[in-house]
Design a protein around this motif. Structure first.
Motif, PDB file in Angstrom:
ATOM      1  N   UNK A 233     -62.478  41.432   1.422  1.00 24.01           N
ATOM      2  CA  UNK A 233     -62.335  42.235   0.212  1.00 24.01           C
ATOM      3  C   UNK A 233     -60.872  42.578  -0.025  1.00 24.01           C
ATOM      4  N   UNK A 234     -60.157  42.915   1.056  1.00 23.72           N
ATOM      5  CA  UNK A 234     -58.746  43.224   0.922  1.00 23.72           C
ATOM      6  C   UNK A 234     -57.940  42.051   0.419  1.00 23.72           C
ATOM      7  N   UNK A 235     -58.306  40.850   0.858  1.00 22.61           N
ATOM      8  CA  UNK A 235     -57.607  39.656   0.372  1.00 22.61           C
ATOM      9  C   UNK A 235     -57.819  39.457  -1.121  1.00 22.61           C
ATOM     10  N   UNK A 236     -59.006  39.784  -1.612  1.00 23.06           N
ATOM     11  CA  UNK A 236     -59.301  39.614  -3.033  1.00 23.06           C
ATOM     12  C   UNK A 236     -58.668  40.706  -3.898  1.00 23.06           C
ATOM     13  N   UNK A 237     -58.540  41.892  -3.329  1.00 17.17           N
ATOM     14  CA  UNK A 237     -58.055  43.030  -4.117  1.00 17.17           C
ATOM     15  C   UNK A 237     -56.546  43.227  -4.012  1.00 17.17           C
ATOM     16  N   UNK A 238     -55.940  42.726  -2.946  1.00 19.21           N
ATOM     17  CA  UNK A 238     -54.505  42.831  -2.808  1.00 19.21           C
ATOM     18  C   UNK A 238     -54.053  44.187  -2.282  1.00 19.21           C
ATOM     19  N   UNK A 239     -52.742  44.318  -2.009  1.00 18.66           N
ATOM     20  CA  UNK A 239     -52.220  45.551  -1.402  1.00 18.66           C
ATOM     21  C   UNK A 239     -52.294  46.764  -2.317  1.00 18.66           C
ATOM     22  N   UNK A 240     -52.450  46.550  -3.613  1.00 15.69           N
ATOM     23  CA  UNK A 240     -52.517  47.676  -4.535  1.00 15.69           C
ATOM     24  C   UNK A 240     -53.737  48.550  -4.325  1.00 15.69           C
ATOM     25  N   UNK A 241     -54.788  47.999  -3.725  1.00 13.05           N
ATOM     26  CA  UNK A 241     -56.012  48.777  -3.530  1.00 13.05           C
ATOM     27  C   UNK A 241     -55.768  49.963  -2.597  1.00 13.05           C
ATOM     28  N   UNK A 242     -55.106  49.722  -1.476  1.00 10.42           N
ATOM     29  CA  UNK A 242     -54.876  50.813  -0.539  1.00 10.42           C
ATOM     30  C   UNK A 242     -54.019  51.900  -1.167  1.00 10.42           C
ATOM     31  N   UNK A 243     -53.050  51.511  -1.963  1.00 11.28           N
ATOM     32  CA  UNK A 243     -52.224  52.501  -2.636  1.00 11.28           C
ATOM     33  C   UNK A 243     -53.053  53.322  -3.613  1.00 11.28           C
ATOM     34  N   UNK A 244     -53.969  52.669  -4.310  1.00 16.38           N
ATOM     35  CA  UNK A 244     -54.808  53.382  -5.256  1.00 16.38           C
ATOM     36  C   UNK A 244     -55.715  54.384  -4.535  1.00 16.38           C
ATOM     37  N   UNK A 245     -56.255  53.992  -3.378  1.00 17.75           N
ATOM     38  CA  UNK A 245     -57.106  54.906  -2.605  1.00 17.75           C
ATOM     39  C   UNK A 245     -56.297  56.106  -2.128  1.00 17.75           C
ATOM     40  N   UNK A 246     -55.061  55.875  -1.705  1.00 15.34           N
ATOM     41  CA  UNK A 246     -54.220  56.990  -1.271  1.00 15.34           C
ATOM     42  C   UNK A 246     -53.938  57.951  -2.426  1.00 15.34           C
ATOM     43  N   UNK A 247     -53.877  57.431  -3.644  1.00 15.81           N
ATOM     44  CA  UNK A 247     -53.626  58.283  -4.811  1.00 15.81           C
ATOM     45  C   UNK A 247     -54.763  59.281  -5.036  1.00 15.81           C
ATOM     46  N   UNK A 248     -55.978  58.902  -4.642  1.00 13.41           N
ATOM     47  CA  UNK A 248     -57.135  59.766  -4.883  1.00 13.41           C
ATOM     48  C   UNK A 248     -57.682  60.342  -3.584  1.00 13.41           C
ATOM     49  N   UNK A 249     -56.883  60.298  -2.519  1.00  9.42           N
ATOM     50  CA  UNK A 249     -57.341  60.768  -1.205  1.00  9.42           C
ATOM     51  C   UNK A 249     -57.853  62.199  -1.284  1.00  9.42           C
ATOM     52  N   UNK A 250     -59.024  62.409  -0.699  1.00  6.21           N
ATOM     53  CA  UNK A 250     -59.615  63.733  -0.657  1.00  6.21           C
ATOM     54  C   UNK A 250     -60.431  64.117  -1.871  1.00  6.21           C
ATOM     55  N   UNK A 251     -60.479  63.258  -2.881  1.00  3.93           N
ATOM     56  CA  UNK A 251     -61.224  63.554  -4.104  1.00  3.93           C
ATOM     57  C   UNK A 251     -62.521  62.748  -4.137  1.00  3.93           C
ATOM     58  N   UNK A 252     -63.366  63.043  -5.123  1.00  2.00           N
ATOM     59  CA  UNK A 252     -64.598  62.254  -5.273  1.00  2.00           C
ATOM     60  C   UNK A 252     -64.271  60.824  -5.692  1.00  2.00           C
ATOM     61  N   UNK A 253     -63.123  60.657  -6.335  1.00  2.00           N
ATOM     62  CA  UNK A 253     -62.698  59.310  -6.677  1.00  2.00           C
ATOM     63  C   UNK A 253     -62.529  58.440  -5.450  1.00  2.00           C
ATOM     64  N   UNK A 254     -62.039  59.026  -4.353  1.00  2.00           N
ATOM     65  CA  UNK A 254     -61.921  58.257  -3.119  1.00  2.00           C
ATOM     66  C   UNK A 254     -63.299  57.853  -2.614  1.00  2.00           C
ATOM     67  N   UNK A 255     -64.266  58.752  -2.678  1.00  2.00           N
ATOM     68  CA  UNK A 255     -65.622  58.443  -2.223  1.00  2.00           C
ATOM     69  C   UNK A 255     -66.198  57.280  -3.040  1.00  2.00           C
ATOM     70  N   UNK A 256     -66.001  57.312  -4.353  1.00  2.00           N
ATOM     71  CA  UNK A 256     -66.494  56.238  -5.212  1.00  2.00           C
ATOM     72  C   UNK A 256     -65.804  54.925  -4.864  1.00  2.00           C
ATOM     73  N   UNK A 257     -64.469  54.962  -4.748  1.00  2.00           N
ATOM     74  CA  UNK A 257     -63.718  53.742  -4.471  1.00  2.00           C
ATOM     75  C   UNK A 257     -64.135  53.126  -3.142  1.00  2.00           C
TER      76      UNK A 257
END
Length: 361
Positions: A233-257
């Motif tokens: 999944x990480x190969x398909x989504x690229x490094x931007x995914x982890x950065x996006x998850x860090x942007x919403x860390x601790x929120x419900x958005x992180x749970x959804x992602x």
């Protein structure tokens, strides 16, 4: 399975110092993040952490006063570490960045040890040091299966991946299984839910510890497949995914992602492996753990499982996987492209993320 113990492989100058440094970094992470748990979850985790540190079997009765005193001492230790950052790891004359697991593991390979470092939910640092059970190299990624651990933190997830490295922690898988069964029994042990079916299929008997070990071995393999899916999944989504998850860390958005990515990973590898193997215990246990946000986002998968339990062929489940794989990849890419404040994250919005699949009879 015969596991090498940490003490049996602990040799070589500097490894005792390494163990102390890793545990200190674990304690620093706990000092910053242990308070994020609810009180009930925190107390359960501390009880388990005490059991691990004392090397007590699951069957051992715990002295509440001793556990309470230990918790107080642990919390006092954390107070001294608040605000500190994880420190460098000593190996001989060298000092390694605590997140440079590649360099550390190159030094540990001859000793049969493995070190892991990464981030969990809420951008929480995670560290561990343990005995290596096995290492497998596949196309573009490496899997470490870890046995006895000598340094760990309160969280201790059963599996984690970072880049092209996968770590599956047998002690944590075994603990998760025991705690899942224990919680299920406290709820009344329903006779015909997914966990009851899984335990029957596995032949689990609380009075026979070897049945838990057999179940653990099977679920370690399921964890490996999920983490392989995470890498793909990480190969398909690229490094931007982890950065996006860090942007919403601790929120419900992180749970959804994280739930979206979990479904993508499972549709890439976990479900195909489980359904091709056809082991009833592993399939039932997968659905016993299909809860929370993952269940809310993919009710069609549970509906297909219910049809299979009622007698439909396994093909009713297999038919979900391919279309769902493409769906979850598209949803994940949508989340990457959109601002997090526009994501559907409330219960009444989640239907917009569900796949439009029909359960075939």
């Amino acid at each position: 399975m015969t596991q090498p113990t940490f003490e049996s492989v602990l040799s070589g100058e500097g490894l005792s110092e390494l163990r102390a440094a890793v545990q200190r970094n674990c304690d620093i992470a706990d000092a910053q993040h242990a308070g994020n748990y609810s009180l009930c979850t925190y107390l359960l985790k501390m009880r388990e952490f005490y059991r691990w540190e004392r090397r007590l079997p699951f069957s051992a009765a715990l002295n509440h006063q001793e556990v309470g005193d230990w918790v107080s001492r642990r919390e006092q230790g954390w107070e001294q570490l608040e605000g500190l950052s994880p420190g460098a790891l000593p190996l001989g004359a060298a000092r390694h960045d605590p997140f440079d697991q590649d360099a550390v593991n190159r030094r540990l390979d001859p000793h049969g040890l493995v070190y892991g470092a990464g981030y969990g939910r809420g951008a929480r640092p995670l560290f561990f040091l343990g005995a290596l059970l096995r290492r497998e190299d596949f196309d573009g990624y490496r899997v470490y299966v870890v046995g006895e651990e000598t340094a760990r933190d309160l969280a201790a997830p059963p599996a984690m991946s970072r880049g092209d490295l996968i770590f599956v922690r047998r002690e944590s898988v075994r603990r998760l299984l025991f705690e899942t069964v224990e919680a299920w029994q406290m709820r009344g042990a329903p006779a015909d839910d997914p966990l009851a079916r899984a335990l029957r299929a596995y032949g689990y008997d609380a009075a026979e510890p070897e049945t838990l070990e057999r179940m653990t071995d099977s679920e370690v393999e399921s964890a490996v497949w999920h983490e392989v899916g995470e890498v793909l999944a990480g190969q398909r989504l690229g490094p931007g995914w982890q950065q996006r998850v860090l942007e919403v860390a601790g929120s419900r958005g992180e749970v959804v992602a994280r739930a979206v990515r979990d479904h993508l990973a499972d549709c890439l590898t976990t479900l195909p492996a489980l359904l091709d193997d056809g082991t009833d215990g592993a399939i039932h246990f997968y659905f016993a753990n299909l809860t929370g946000m993952r269940a809310l986002l993919f009710p069609q998968l549970r509906a297909a499982y219910d049809r299979w339990v009622d007698g439909a062929p396994l093909a009713v489940l297999k038919a979900q996987v391919g279309p769902a794989r493409e769906h979850w990849l598209a949803v994940a890419r949508r989340l990457l492209d959109e601002a997090p404040n526009t994501w559907p994250v409330e219960d009444d919005q989640l239907e917009a993320l569900q796949p439009d699949l029909r359960v075939r009879t």
